[in-house]
Design a protein around this motif. Structure first.
Motif, PDB file in Angstrom:
ATOM      1  N   GLN A   1       3.034  -2.268  10.391  1.00  0.00           N
ATOM      2  CA  GLN A   1       2.783  -1.427   9.228  1.00  0.00           C
ATOM      3  C   GLN A   1       1.739  -2.088   8.344  1.00  0.00           C
ATOM      4  N   VAL A   2       0.816  -1.266   7.870  1.00  0.00           N
ATOM      5  CA  VAL A   2      -0.202  -1.720   6.927  1.00  0.00           C
ATOM      6  C   VAL A   2       0.152  -1.103   5.595  1.00  0.00           C
ATOM      7  N   MET A   3       0.450  -1.912   4.608  1.00  0.00           N
ATOM      8  CA  MET A   3       0.904  -1.419   3.319  1.00  0.00           C
ATOM      9  C   MET A   3      -0.110  -1.797   2.257  1.00  0.00           C
ATOM     10  N   LEU A   4      -0.149  -0.985   1.212  1.00  0.00           N
ATOM     11  CA  LEU A   4      -1.027  -1.250   0.084  1.00  0.00           C
ATOM     12  C   LEU A   4      -0.397  -2.334  -0.784  1.00  0.00           C
ATOM     13  N   ARG A   5      -1.177  -3.324  -1.153  1.00  0.00           N
ATOM     14  CA  ARG A   5      -0.684  -4.438  -1.936  1.00  0.00           C
ATOM     15  C   ARG A   5      -0.220  -3.956  -3.311  1.00  0.00           C
ATOM     16  N   ALA A   6       0.833  -4.546  -3.793  1.00  0.00           N
ATOM     17  CA  ALA A   6       1.386  -4.156  -5.087  1.00  0.00           C
ATOM     18  C   ALA A   6       0.353  -4.399  -6.178  1.00  0.00           C
ATOM     19  N   GLY A   7       0.198  -3.440  -7.049  1.00  0.00           N
ATOM     20  CA  GLY A   7      -0.745  -3.571  -8.156  1.00  0.00           C
ATOM     21  C   GLY A   7      -2.167  -3.210  -7.793  1.00  0.00           C
ATOM     22  N   ALA A   8      -2.417  -2.942  -6.521  1.00  0.00           N
ATOM     23  CA  ALA A   8      -3.782  -2.602  -6.114  1.00  0.00           C
ATOM     24  C   ALA A   8      -4.127  -1.192  -6.581  1.00  0.00           C
ATOM     25  N   LYS A   9      -5.365  -1.020  -6.977  1.00  0.00           N
ATOM     26  CA  LYS A   9      -5.852   0.285  -7.403  1.00  0.00           C
ATOM     27  C   LYS A   9      -7.039   0.680  -6.536  1.00  0.00           C
ATOM     28  N   LEU A  10      -6.996   1.894  -6.081  1.00  0.00           N
ATOM     29  CA  LEU A  10      -8.081   2.413  -5.232  1.00  0.00           C
ATOM     30  C   LEU A  10      -8.940   3.368  -6.049  1.00  0.00           C
ATOM     31  N   ASP A  11     -10.244   3.248  -5.885  1.00  0.00           N
ATOM     32  CA  ASP A  11     -11.193   4.137  -6.557  1.00  0.00           C
ATOM     33  C   ASP A  11     -12.218   4.597  -5.526  1.00  0.00           C
ATOM     34  N   ALA A  12     -12.091   5.857  -5.141  1.00  0.00           N
ATOM     35  CA  ALA A  12     -12.982   6.377  -4.095  1.00  0.00           C
ATOM     36  C   ALA A  12     -14.428   6.433  -4.547  1.00  0.00           C
ATOM     37  N   HIS A  13     -14.680   6.473  -5.852  1.00  0.00           N
ATOM     38  CA  HIS A  13     -16.051   6.536  -6.333  1.00  0.00           C
ATOM     39  C   HIS A  13     -16.739   5.182  -6.259  1.00  0.00           C
ATOM     40  N   ARG A  14     -15.969   4.095  -6.186  1.00  0.00           N
ATOM     41  CA  ARG A  14     -16.564   2.758  -6.049  1.00  0.00           C
ATOM     42  C   ARG A  14     -16.538   2.275  -4.610  1.00  0.00           C
ATOM     43  N   VAL A  15     -15.364   2.303  -3.991  1.00  0.00           N
ATOM     44  CA  VAL A  15     -15.229   1.891  -2.594  1.00  0.00           C
ATOM     45  C   VAL A  15     -14.447   2.988  -1.879  1.00  0.00           C
ATOM     46  N   ASN A  16     -15.070   3.594  -0.886  1.00  0.00           N
ATOM     47  CA  ASN A  16     -14.387   4.676  -0.174  1.00  0.00           C
ATOM     48  C   ASN A  16     -14.069   4.320   1.277  1.00  0.00           C
ATOM     49  N   GLN A  17     -14.325   3.069   1.692  1.00  0.00           N
ATOM     50  CA  GLN A  17     -13.999   2.685   3.061  1.00  0.00           C
ATOM     51  C   GLN A  17     -13.676   1.184   3.092  1.00  0.00           C
ATOM     52  N   TYR A  18     -12.593   0.844   3.804  1.00  0.00           N
ATOM     53  CA  TYR A  18     -12.208  -0.541   4.064  1.00  0.00           C
ATOM     54  C   TYR A  18     -12.099  -0.737   5.566  1.00  0.00           C
ATOM     55  N   THR A  19     -12.602  -1.854   6.066  1.00  0.00           N
ATOM     56  CA  THR A  19     -12.528  -2.184   7.493  1.00  0.00           C
ATOM     57  C   THR A  19     -11.636  -3.420   7.641  1.00  0.00           C
ATOM     58  N   LEU A  20     -10.511  -3.243   8.335  1.00  0.00           N
ATOM     59  CA  LEU A  20      -9.555  -4.333   8.548  1.00  0.00           C
ATOM     60  C   LEU A  20      -9.602  -4.753  10.009  1.00  0.00           C
ATOM     61  N   THR A  21      -9.652  -6.043  10.257  1.00  0.00           N
ATOM     62  CA  THR A  21      -9.625  -6.581  11.627  1.00  0.00           C
ATOM     63  C   THR A  21      -8.203  -7.062  11.929  1.00  0.00           C
ATOM     64  N   LEU A  22      -7.611  -6.480  12.964  1.00  0.00           N
ATOM     65  CA  LEU A  22      -6.227  -6.791  13.339  1.00  0.00           C
ATOM     66  C   LEU A  22      -6.209  -7.510  14.692  1.00  0.00           C
ATOM     67  N   ARG A  23      -5.357  -8.507  14.798  1.00  0.00           N
ATOM     68  CA  ARG A  23      -5.183  -9.209  16.067  1.00  0.00           C
ATOM     69  C   ARG A  23      -3.703  -9.123  16.441  1.00  0.00           C
ATOM     70  N   ALA A  24      -3.443  -8.753  17.679  1.00  0.00           N
ATOM     71  CA  ALA A  24      -2.063  -8.617  18.176  1.00  0.00           C
ATOM     72  C   ALA A  24      -1.913  -9.453  19.446  1.00  0.00           C
ATOM     73  N   THR A  25      -0.778 -10.140  19.518  1.00  0.00           N
ATOM     74  CA  THR A  25      -0.500 -10.969  20.701  1.00  0.00           C
ATOM     75  C   THR A  25       0.894 -10.621  21.207  1.00  0.00           C
ATOM     76  N   CYS A  26       0.979 -10.300  22.492  1.00  0.00           N
ATOM     77  CA  CYS A  26       2.261 -10.021  23.142  1.00  0.00           C
ATOM     78  C   CYS A  26       2.577 -11.175  24.095  1.00  0.00           C
ATOM     79  N   PRO A  27       3.844 -11.471  24.290  1.00  0.00           N
ATOM     80  CA  PRO A  27       4.214 -12.596  25.185  1.00  0.00           C
ATOM     81  C   PRO A  27       3.656 -12.384  26.581  1.00  0.00           C
ATOM     82  N   GLY A  28       3.031 -13.440  27.086  1.00  0.00           N
ATOM     83  CA  GLY A  28       2.486 -13.399  28.441  1.00  0.00           C
ATOM     84  C   GLY A  28       1.187 -12.623  28.565  1.00  0.00           C
ATOM     85  N   GLU A  29       0.590 -12.165  27.449  1.00  0.00           N
ATOM     86  CA  GLU A  29      -0.661 -11.404  27.503  1.00  0.00           C
ATOM     87  C   GLU A  29      -1.687 -12.047  26.579  1.00  0.00           C
TER      88      GLU A  29
END
Length: 710
Positions: free
Chosen positions: A1-29
């Motif tokens: 789950q990706v959750m919005l940090r507490a107290g964070a405020k979003l403003d589409a007029h200033r920043v309308n896109q965020y790019t998050l890099t996620l890494r996932a590791t499964c056992p044996g892979e």
């Protein structure tokens, strides 16, 4: 789950896109890295429309044969603003839309669309009902919920069925790639076909719409078993299958070899009958002694236009490019030359033929049968005179360009449309000057030959006759006017402005004074009458006749006459204020002006009074004569008077009568005040009086009656 940090405020007029890099590791892979894109959009008020948010909810009716994943319902008319999640691992439906009951085959998308099941609805004869409870939640914690009920009605379309559940097909060995092997057909709606087996699908392919099965390569001796399925594309569960048993028959015979293997040519439509288009050079298989046979196959037009003379393909009839039959096939004739060994179809070679017929400009354009037009001489600029309907038998039929010899001008006030042949008026027409025009129109064909330079033309004579339009007399109001003016020396004076109306086409009116202006005291400028002051010393009356008509001075006209009675008074003579008393008469043609003279018949009592008055006047004159014959009046003394003298003296203090004599001018229609007697230097005046009309003083002689203005 990706959750919005507490107290964070979003403003589409200033920043309308965020790019998050996620890494996932499964056992044996190995470790997996991916990116998550978060778009921020401007928020809007969350509102669920009725009847979705009502207690009963909204209802949708669909047919059971609706296509899979067809959109059935939109929860919100507008997309929900907030977080839009995409990329990475598979996601659950968008956070804004949640389906509380999961016991339904319907699909709720992340955008709030309700879709049909991925495999379609069950083609049942009963009504199926699905209830969806949906909750909508925005990023601010606001939410609304509603219910959607989808009723699936049974479909009444025919079921997909094969006429034959099994078919045996035999084809000769050596059949080439993409040649038709056989065709399957199934009844039903929206039918599509697919090959389920064989194990070697590379041998055959099927057209999913027509059911034609073709070979994918040259077939050798083999046996194949194919399972073909037919299904309804809107309801995949509605399907049927058939089995094809295809046998490739071996043969020890070879087909002849021909050059060319395919014939494509382009010939003009004027090619002569019997001309050879192509000669095939075919070689027999080794070891055969039977001769080759040539036959022609194809649509009926190919059999009628071509024939085979041995290995030669010849023209059978004229290849008329201008015919409807040739236009129907797109001016291309297709055929197939079949070369067989001794008539054996298994030992045959097929040579495809494509002949394109090109146009030749053969016919000269023809002039129209009707070449005379009539137009009103009052036709406005751009008015249509008529159409020159030229003809041309070359295809495209009647594809002509029109032009006018000499072009439009004063001597030829017409224009012709290049494409339609429409003749229009572009100049002034007058039947008095010219009754008709003879136009020379050139007809030239276009795009009737493969070479665009080869064009044929013809000159046609067209007559345009002008129809005279009778002019109506102008209408003036009023037709009779009586006016008073005071002459002012040194400048011309405006008397009146005539109010006349001509034809609706706006033709200018002409005005001229025809009578009553012999002394040139008046001037006509447009519709305004001016008075030119001169040495006029006494009041005078003028009667003017003004003629009004349409057109120029030389035009044949129908006119209206306006009568003007103008009373002119010199500036030194007081007159009543200028008053225009209009006398309106009915409009009639020709105009008749009636002069009425008043005749008075006095009653008897008036004659008696006049007689008595005359007697008293005579008595007064006698008294005056008696006084004159006696001694003159002294300045300081009184004369002895008798009874007669006393009687006469009672009238001596009264004003003498004023005598006016009017004289009518015969040519100028002028009423002048004339002098009754001329003044002599020796004459003596014994009285003074004032004129009651003009207010001027004058001297008079009571004996001779002579008088003179002071």
């Amino acid at each position: 789950q990706v959750m919005l940090r507490a107290g964070a405020k979003l403003d589409a007029h200033r920043v309308n896109q965020y790019t998050l890099t996620l890494r996932a590791t499964c056992p044996g892979e190995d470790e997996v890295e991916d990116r998550l894109f978060v778009w921020v959009t401007a928020g809007q008020e969350l509102r669920c429309d009725t009847p979705f948010a009502s207690a009963r909810g909204d209802m949708v009716h669909v047919m059971a044969d609706v296509a899979p994943r067809t959109p059935l319902y939109a929860v919100l008319p507008q997309p929900l603003s907030g977080l839009m999640v995409s990329g990475g691992c598979p996601q659950t439906p968008e956070e804004g839309f949640r389906l509380w009951n999961h016991d339904t085959p319907l699909i709720l998308t992340r955008r709030g669309l309700v879709l049909a099941p991925a495999s379609g609805f069950n083609p049942s004869k009963d009504i199926q009902t699905f209830r969806l409870e949906i909750k909508v939640l925005d990023r601010h914690g606001h939410n609304c919920s509603g219910v959607v009920t989808v009723k699936v009605l049974p479909s009444h379309h025919p079921r997909v069925r094969f006429l034959k559940l099994q078919q045996d097909v035999t084809v000769p060995m050596g059949i080439g790639p993409l040649e038709v092997v056989t065709q399957v057909q199934a009844s039903g709606d929206n039918v599509r076909y697919a090959i389920l087996t064989p194990m070697a699908p590379a041998l055959f392919t099927i057209n999913e719409r027509t059911g034609l099965i073709r070979s994918t390569r040259q077939l050798e001796g083999a046996h194949a078993l194919i399972l073909v399925r037919a299904y309804n594309t809107l309801c995949p569960d509605d399907q049927d299958s058939t089995t094809l048993n295809i046998t490739v028959q071996r043969t020890d015979h070879e087909a002849p070899s021909c050059v060319p293997a395919i014939f494509v040519s382009q010939v003009p439509e004027t090619v002569s009958i019997g001309s050879t288009l192509v000669t095939l050079r075919c070689t027999q298989p080794v070891g055969t002694e039977v001769g080759l046979q040539y036959t022609l196959e194809g649509p009926p037009i190919s059999h009628s236009h071509f024939r085979m003379e041995g290995p030669q393909l010849q023209v059978n009839i004229t290849l008329d490019y201008d015919s409807e039959a040739m236009a129907a096939v797109g001016f291309q004739i297709t055929a197939t030359i079949v070369v067989t060994v001794g008539g054996q179809r298994l030992q045959s070679t097929r040579v495809p033929v494509l002949v394109t017929v090109t146009p030749v400009n053969e016919f000269t354009p023809s002039c129209p049968s009707v070449a005379t037009f009539t137009v009103l001489e009052t036709a406005a600029f751009g008015s249509t005179v008529g159409f020159v309907a030229g003809t041309d038998r070359d295809f495209p039929l009647n594809n002509l360009a029109y032009s006018l010899e000499g072009g439009p001008g004063p001597a030829q006030p017409f224009f012709i449309d290049t494409h339609t042949g429409e003749i229009r008026v572009v100049g002034h027409l007058n039947s008095q000057w010219r009754k008709s025009y003879r136009l020379t129109v050139q007809l030239m064909d276009t795009r009737n030959d493969l070479d665009p330079v080869k064009r044929l033309s013809r000159l046609c004579e067209v007559t345009v006759r002008l129809q005279a339009v009778p002019h109506k007399a102008p209408l003036c109001s009023p037709e009779v006017q009586e006016l008073w003016i005071t002459a002012v020396w040194g400048s011309r004076q405006s008397v009146t402005r005539l109010q006349c109306q001509g034809s609706p086409d706006g033709t200018a009116l002409a005005y001229i004074i025809t009578r009553g202006n012999e002394e040139r005291r008046f001037w006509m400028e447009g519709n305004t009458v001016f008075y030119l002051p001169d040495d006029l010393t006494e009041p005078c009356t003028f009667v003017l006749l003004v003629e009004v008509w349409e057109g120029g001075p030389s035009a044949s006209r129908r006119s209206t006459v306006v009568a003007l009675v103008v009373h002119v008074t010199p500036r030194s003579t007081p007159v009543p204020p200028s008053i225009i008393i209009p006398h309106t008469t009915l409009h009639r043609e020709p105009l008749v002006i009636t002069q009425t003279e008043a005749v008075w018949h006095p009653p008897a009592w008036f004659i008696a009074v006049l007689t008595i008055s005359g007697a008293l006047l005579l008595a007064t004159l006698g008294c005056m004569a008696h006084r004159l014959l006696r001694s003159p009046v002294t300045q300081h003394g009184d004369l002895e008077q008798g009874p007669m003298a006393a009687f006469c003296s009672s009238y001596s203090s009264r004003d003498p009568a004023k005598v006016f004599l009017s004289k009518r001018a015969m040519r100028g229609s002028c009423m002048t005040l004339s002098t009754l007697s001329h003044l002599s230097t020796q004459e003596q005046f014994d009285g003074r009086a004032q004129d009651t009309r003009t207010g001027r003083d004058y001297l008079f002689n009571s004996v001779t009656g002579a008088w003179h203005w002071i």
